[in-house]
Motif scaffolding. Sequence first.
Motif, short mmCIF file in Angstrom:
data_model
loop_
_atom_site.label_atom_id
_atom_site.label_comp_id
_atom_site.label_asym_id
_atom_site.label_seq_id
_atom_site.Cartn_x
_atom_site.Cartn_y
_atom_site.Cartn_z
N LYS A 31 44.21 37.00 26.73
CA LYS A 31 43.74 35.92 26.03
C LYS A 31 44.95 34.65 26.76
CE LYS A 31 45.13 38.79 22.16
NZ LYS A 31 45.67 39.16 21.35
N MET A 32 44.94 34.58 27.71
CA MET A 32 45.50 33.31 29.02
C MET A 32 44.28 32.26 29.32
SD MET A 32 48.05 33.29 32.13
CE MET A 32 49.51 33.93 31.05
N SER A 33 44.95 31.67 28.17
CA SER A 33 43.78 30.53 29.35
C SER A 33 44.01 29.81 30.04
CB SER A 33 43.82 28.82 28.06
OG SER A 33 45.16 28.87 27.95
N LYS A 34 43.32 29.34 31.34
CA LYS A 34 43.22 28.77 32.82
C LYS A 34 44.26 27.39 32.19
CE LYS A 34 40.37 26.91 36.36
NZ LYS A 34 41.46 25.62 36.48
N HIS A 35 44.33 26.76 31.61
CA HIS A 35 45.33 26.05 31.46
C HIS A 35 46.51 26.42 31.57
CE1 HIS A 35 47.88 22.86 29.29
NE2 HIS A 35 47.23 21.59 29.79
N GLN A 36 47.10 27.37 30.83
CA GLN A 36 48.47 28.17 30.83
C GLN A 36 48.59 28.38 32.03
OE1 GLN A 36 49.27 31.18 27.42
NE2 GLN A 36 51.04 31.08 28.09
N HIS A 81 51.67 43.33 35.21
CA HIS A 81 50.81 42.39 36.68
C HIS A 81 51.75 42.99 37.40
CE1 HIS A 81 50.66 39.45 39.99
NE2 HIS A 81 49.38 39.38 38.94
N PRO A 82 51.49 44.44 38.13
CA PRO A 82 52.37 45.12 38.94
C PRO A 82 52.12 44.75 40.56
CG PRO A 82 50.50 46.78 38.47
CD PRO A 82 50.09 45.11 37.28
N ASN A 83 51.07 43.78 40.75
CA ASN A 83 50.90 43.27 42.05
C ASN A 83 52.28 42.06 41.99
OD1 ASN A 83 50.22 42.54 44.63
ND2 ASN A 83 48.85 41.79 43.84
N PRO A 84 52.93 42.22 43.74
CA PRO A 84 54.20 41.09 43.60
C PRO A 84 53.43 39.68 43.86
CG PRO A 84 54.05 42.97 45.38
CD PRO A 84 53.16 43.67 44.45
N ILE A 85 52.34 39.22 44.10
CA ILE A 85 51.65 38.90 44.45
C ILE A 85 51.14 37.89 43.12
CG2 ILE A 85 49.85 37.54 46.45
CD1 ILE A 85 50.60 38.90 48.15
N CYS A 86 51.23 36.46 42.77
CA CYS A 86 51.08 36.17 42.09
C CYS A 86 50.09 34.88 41.62
CB CYS A 86 52.05 35.97 41.08
SG CYS A 86 51.69 35.25 39.11
N THR A 87 48.85 34.86 41.09
CA THR A 87 48.19 33.66 41.30
C THR A 87 47.53 33.29 40.10
OG1 THR A 87 45.98 35.56 41.88
CG2 THR A 87 47.08 34.35 44.00
N SER A 88 46.87 32.75 39.72
CA SER A 88 46.82 32.27 38.47
C SER A 88 45.55 32.62 37.80
CB SER A 88 45.51 31.01 38.22
OG SER A 88 45.23 30.23 37.43
N LYS A 89 44.50 32.99 39.07
CA LYS A 89 43.53 34.49 38.42
C LYS A 89 44.12 35.44 38.26
CE LYS A 89 39.62 32.21 41.42
NZ LYS A 89 38.59 31.79 42.32
N SER A 90 44.77 35.73 39.00
CA SER A 90 45.63 37.34 38.47
C SER A 90 46.60 37.01 37.49
CB SER A 90 45.87 37.68 39.52
OG SER A 90 47.77 36.31 40.18
N LEU A 91 46.99 36.08 36.82
CA LEU A 91 47.35 35.65 35.59
C LEU A 91 46.40 35.86 34.27
CD1 LEU A 91 50.46 33.11 35.93
CD2 LEU A 91 50.83 35.52 35.33
N ARG A 92 45.83 35.56 34.94
CA ARG A 92 44.51 35.55 34.13
C ARG A 92 44.03 37.06 33.20
NH1 ARG A 92 39.79 31.54 35.05
NH2 ARG A 92 41.16 31.45 36.76
N ARG A 93 43.84 37.22 34.63
CA ARG A 93 43.16 39.00 34.89
C ARG A 93 44.47 40.14 34.00
NH1 ARG A 93 41.17 37.92 39.64
NH2 ARG A 93 43.36 39.25 41.42
N ALA A 94 45.67 39.72 34.31
CA ALA A 94 46.95 40.75 33.84
C ALA A 94 46.55 40.27 32.21
CB ALA A 94 47.94 40.17 34.07
N PHE A 95 46.15 39.41 32.08
CA PHE A 95 46.77 38.66 29.89
C PHE A 95 45.18 38.33 29.61
CE2 PHE A 95 50.97 37.72 32.17
CZ PHE A 95 51.05 39.20 31.34
#
Length: 372
Positions: free
Chosen positions: A186-191, A170-184
């Motif tokens: 296998k990550m679920s929306k709940h996580q 996740h190179p972007n310094p601004i993190c959101t729930s959607k960006s985490l799921r795009r970076a990973f």
Amino acid sequence: NFVLMLKFFKAFQANPRLDIVIRTLTKSAVEIIHFLIVFLVIFLVFSSAGYVVFGETITGFRDQYQSVTFCWAILMGDFDMPAMELVNYYYTHIWMFCFQFMVLLILLNMLLAIIMDTYVAAKQEAGDPTEQLTIWTQIKDACYTVRETRGHIKLYDLLLELQDDEYPAHPNPICTSKSLRRAFAKMSKHQADYIMRKTVEHFKAKANEIDIGLSDTVRVLSLLKVNVLRTAAVMDEMFTLVKAQSQAAQSKTFENIMSGAEEELEREQHQQKMIAMTTGIQPSYAVNATMPSLPGMHSQASMRGGQSLASLNSSIAPLPHGNSTFSDYGNSRANTSHSHFPPPPPMAMPMPLPAVATSPGDVAAGGAAQLP
């Protein structure tokens, strides 16, 4: 077993209430070590005295090592007083009284006082006890967290991918729930929502805390020192400037006094006042003129309104007490006006002066003639 106990101590730091005990032991370690030095000296003195007095009869005092062990048992309450009295009744009571008083009543109570003071300080540093989690509340929260995070990607694996220097997940310094799921993938929306919620709670909890390290403290002190030195330098410059200005004014006054300019100015002002008093003309219209017949005054005197007096006295008849007229006197003074003070424009006065001096001699004598 000893290493296992230390691991338990490390695990106790997760709970604030258990951590108080660990911090009490760590903070009081220095005081306890110094106390043990004094305790061992006094304890060895009493064990050596027991070895000398009771060593030949009582088995517990047969050598120095056994004497130390037996004295520790006596300190814990395990001793045979009648057997010791058979050896020497008076020595037994004196030794037992001194040993119990010095070691049990004084030294051990001092040890408890050291530990309790440190415990109170550690408890105050921990904060409000009502905000600290109890062990059963923490166990309940741990069970709820395990149930909530079931099926999530391990946080250790997420950290490894996020902290990769070459290819961060996740190179972007601004993190959101959607960006985490795009970076990973296998990550679920709940996580993702769980991570964002816990991160916000963590920053809110740490918002009121101030964590300043040693390097930050040194940096703040150095900046404070620089600002203080700059302020001191500016104040020195201002003080020097004010001092120079005051000295310049004093030097100018001193030079005027030494050159006589100040006395000349005061003399001229005095002459202007005298002329205004004798002629009745306001000082605001005074010009320097020559008054040869005024004794005791400078040849250059102040006279007010020479030309205006010439125009005014043209209609006044000659005075009976002298050959000179006021008009001649005014004209003679107007012609000798000082170059620094040009004569003012003529002024019209419809009414004659109530009292005028007839001549310069009468002016010097302070007399005035009445108009007919």
